[in-house]
Design a protein around this motif. Structure first.
Motif, short mmCIF file in Angstrom:
data_model
loop_
_atom_site.label_atom_id
_atom_site.label_comp_id
_atom_site.label_asym_id
_atom_site.label_seq_id
_atom_site.Cartn_x
_atom_site.Cartn_y
_atom_site.Cartn_z
N LYS A 184 0.83 -1.21 0.00
CA LYS A 184 0.00 0.00 0.00
C LYS A 184 0.86 1.26 0.00
CE LYS A 184 -1.87 -1.31 3.87
NZ LYS A 184 -1.23 -2.64 4.00
N THR A 185 1.85 1.30 0.87
CA THR A 185 2.73 2.47 0.96
C THR A 185 3.49 2.68 -0.34
OG1 THR A 185 2.97 2.24 3.36
CG2 THR A 185 4.70 3.45 2.20
N TRP B 54 3.29 14.14 3.09
CA TRP B 54 3.26 12.73 3.52
C TRP B 54 3.20 12.68 5.03
CZ3 TRP B 54 3.29 8.49 0.19
CH2 TRP B 54 3.38 7.24 0.81
N ARG C 275 2.79 10.40 8.35
CA ARG C 275 2.93 9.04 8.87
C ARG C 275 2.14 8.91 10.16
NH1 ARG C 275 7.45 10.73 6.47
NH2 ARG C 275 8.55 9.33 5.04
N ASP D 130 -0.37 7.79 5.84
CA ASP D 130 0.13 6.43 5.67
C ASP D 130 -0.01 5.63 6.96
OD1 ASP D 130 1.36 4.32 4.32
OD2 ASP D 130 3.36 4.92 4.97
N ASN D 131 -0.32 4.34 6.81
CA ASN D 131 -0.42 3.39 7.93
C ASN D 131 -1.50 3.77 8.93
OD1 ASN D 131 1.66 1.79 6.93
ND2 ASN D 131 3.23 2.90 8.06
N THR E 127 -3.67 5.08 3.51
CA THR E 127 -3.31 3.66 3.41
C THR E 127 -3.66 3.00 4.75
OG1 THR E 127 -1.03 3.73 4.24
CG2 THR E 127 -1.39 4.31 1.93
#
Length: 651
Positions: free
Chosen positions: A111-112, A131, A133, A187-188, A220
């Protein structure tokens, strides 16, 4: 009243100074005042502009402050096999239309990497990329504010939010709605319930995840539930890579490790899982690795799966390391489910890993079965929650069949699930490592499989679909069975195989008969009566599948052995003669078939009587063979024979 108004009237009507009565004085003075006012206004605006961030997007590098991570996306060189997903994301980037994207899949699916590739493309096209995290709510808030500041968020609005005068997410998303051409990746985001702010479900779009900006938000996550992300989310579930691009991933990482065909063979063995492909490629490219070729690595996986795919990594407790190790990336999801109160998710996944690589009927996994292996009371509600959680995190999937339903329901007739091959293997390894007594698990599963077969048989025709689903898993009975129950379990397989033949599932029946025959030949010997019965059953299954030549070979051998060992008039011998005649009839050898059926009919009338079921079956078969003797093979008679119960003449 007159006294009051008098002075006012006198003041208002008092004579003006003499200079003010001159027009050539008044107009220049007025012009000067206007010019000064305009100048002061422009100067004030200049000062305001200098005091706040510029409206143009500032470079992201200026936003990194102190210990906070940069908002720059990770670098990726190339992505293989994700062209479809990237095309959808590129279209959304150009026209979000009130939507945001969620790249969702089990850990290790890439995904990342896909999001990072989109970020690279967006930057090349002139978009500004941020981006974020996901680690916790506080850090997410800080990074979202940094992105909004880069988009020109006035300090005054930020201070108002900090003072509690307005919502901080409202302030951030208001600014993101003022500017265009930005891409924001979170992300994540594997724990959506913790994204916040506290008490704000993601699907309400009142927190940090919203579809309202004029750029594109991409998330994601392992959570692929529509209920979690709401109606404005465009879910993009990632599947394993097809063999060709998966093989290319290996060649990219280790170009000297072998041919493209060998790379594809290894990629297929790894199930197309991007994280496993990356791990294998990195290992093969290492100068000190023991295995340096795709073929050697694939062969070594059979004995060293735990070592090669990091099932016991020394630094697995570190979150970033765990995400990069094949086994531990899935343990993260199981830990998250346990943290949500779903303690059954791990034992359910381990139990599924003991079954065959085939769709598993959900009805096979019962609360009693889980209670037997865990030692705790298990309710149907808790079991359904475990299935739903595993599905939400992508650890189990649905077979691509019309009868499949969402595991969350847990009650639909025919509902089933599947595991990715590597998830199944790694979880079987994990169960072996963490469980001291696997016999308890095997015995409980064997008992449940036996009960499930009995339930399917009891339902008659209604149980045929369940029998077909159970068939691939039944050979496990022969692996897990206690020697004292081996005969019982072989009988169970034979019983289900007979049901499968009645259902027309000759292929599944053949597999069961082959497995039983192999075990009995080794354990009992090739001439044991049970072995001969299994060989006869396999011949019948081959006949039903339309393979008369192989069926004739097995049935002829069985007839000879039964005649020699049991006698020519034994009921099993008569059954073999009857079944061989059916196969010969289908192959067009009516003369021999008619001779065998006449002899069998005479013996059955004499031994069993004229009205016995087997006698009637042989008489019908003889009439059919006589009728076919004047017609071509493969005629309508042959098709009729194939559809009928080929075992009607006995075992």
């Amino acid at each position: 009243m007159a006294a009051v108004l008098g002075p006012v009237t006198n003041y208002a009507s008092a004579a003006v100074p003499g200079w003010a009565a001159q027009a050539w004085v008044i107009w220049p003075v007025f012009a000067v005042l206007v010019a000064v006012s305009i100048g002061l206004l422009l100067w004030g605006r200049h000062l305001d502009a200098a005091a706040r961030p510029p409206a143009r997007l500032a470079p992201v590098s200026r936003l990194a402050r102190g210990q906070h991570a940069s908002l720059r996306p990770p670098y990726v060189q190339r992505v293989r096999g994700r062209e479809g997903e990237l095309a959808v994301l590129a279209g959304m980037l150009r026209r979000p239309q009130g939507r945001f994207a969620v790249l969702c899949a089990v850990g290790g699916m890439g995904k990342t990497t896909v999001a990072a590739q989109l970020a690279t493309q967006a930057e090349a096209a002139g978009w500004r990329v941020f981006w974020v995290r996901w680690r916790d709510g506080a850090e997410l808030a800080q990074q979202m504010v940094q992105a909004a500041l880069a988009c020109g968020l006035p300090e005054a609005e930020l201070e108002a939010a900090r003072a509690g005068q307005t919502s901080l997410p409202d302030v951030v998303w208001r600014q993101l709605g003022r500017v265009r051409q930005w891409l924001l990746v979170v992300d994540n985001a594997d724990e959506p319930h913790a994204i916040g702010p506290a008490g704000e479900p993601v699907a309400d779009y009142r927190g940090w995840i919203r579809p309202y900006g004029r750029g594109l938000l991409v998330v994601t996550s392992r959570d692929g539930s529509e209920q979690t992300w709401g109606p404005c989310a465009q879910l993009l579930p990632l599947e394993p890579l097809p063999v060709r691009p998966a093989g290319q991933v290996l060649l990219d990482a280790a170009p000297a490790a072998g041919t493209a065909e060998q790379a594809r063979e290894l990629a297929a063995r790894l199930g197309g899982l991007p994280l496993a492909l990356h791990a294998a490629g990195t290992y093969l490219a290492g100068p000190t690795s023991r295995y340096r070729t795709f073929a050697a690595y694939r062969q070594a996986l059979e004995q060293e799966l735990r070592f090669l795919l990091g099932a016991a990594h020394p630094n697995a407790s570190h979150p970033q390391v765990a995400r990069a190790v094949v086994r531990h990336t899935w343990e993260i999801s199981l830990d998250q489910l346990a943290g949500e109160g779903n303690a059954l998710a791990r034992p359910v996944l381990r139990l599924l890993a003991l079954l065959a690589q085939a769709p598993v009927p959900l009805s096979l996994i019962t609360p009693d079965l889980l209670s037997a292996v865990t030692g705790h009371d298990v309710t149907a509600v808790a079991l359904e929650a475990a299935f739903a959680g595993l599905h939400r995190y992508g650890l189990l999937g649905l077979p691509h069949s019309p009868g499949s339903t969402d595991p969350a329901s847990g009650s639909s007739e025919g509902a089933q699930t599947v595991l990715h091959p590597l998830i199944r293997e790694i979880n079987a390894v994990a169960l072996t490592a963490e469980t001291s007594d696997l016999a308890v698990w095997h015995q409980a599963l064997a008992e449940r499989l036996t009960t499930a077969v009995h339930e399917a048989n009891q339902r008659g025709r209604a149980g045929w679909p369940a029998a077909v689903l159970l068939a691939p898993h039944l050979p496990l009975l022969l692996d897990y069975a206690d020697p004292r129950t081996a005969t019982h379990h072989r009988t169970t397989l034979n019983d289900l195989a007979q049901v499968l033949q009645k259902a027309g599932a000759f292929g599944a029946a053949r597999l069961l008969h082959e497995r039983v025959l192999d075990v009995e030949t080794r354990m009992l010997g090739p001439e044991h009566p049970d072995t001969l019965t299994s060989r006869n059953n396999l011949g019948n299954a081959l006949f039903g599948m339309g393979e008369p030549a192989e069926a004739i070979r097995l049935l002829r051998q069985t007839l000879e052995d039964r005649t020699r060992i049991l006698s020519a008039e034994h009921p099993d011998t008569l059954a073999s003669r009857h079944n061989l005649a059916l196969a010969l009839t289908s192959a067009g050898e009516q003369a021999e078939a008619v001779d065998l059926l006449r002899r069998t009919l005479d013996d059955r009338v004499r031994i069993l009587g004229d009205e016995h079921t087997h006698t009637l079956s042989t008489r019908n078969a003889l009439e059919t063979a006589l009728a076919m003797s004047t017609q071509r093979p493969q005629s309508r008679w042959w098709h009729w024979l194939r559809r009928r119960n080929v075992a009607a003449g006995g075992g």
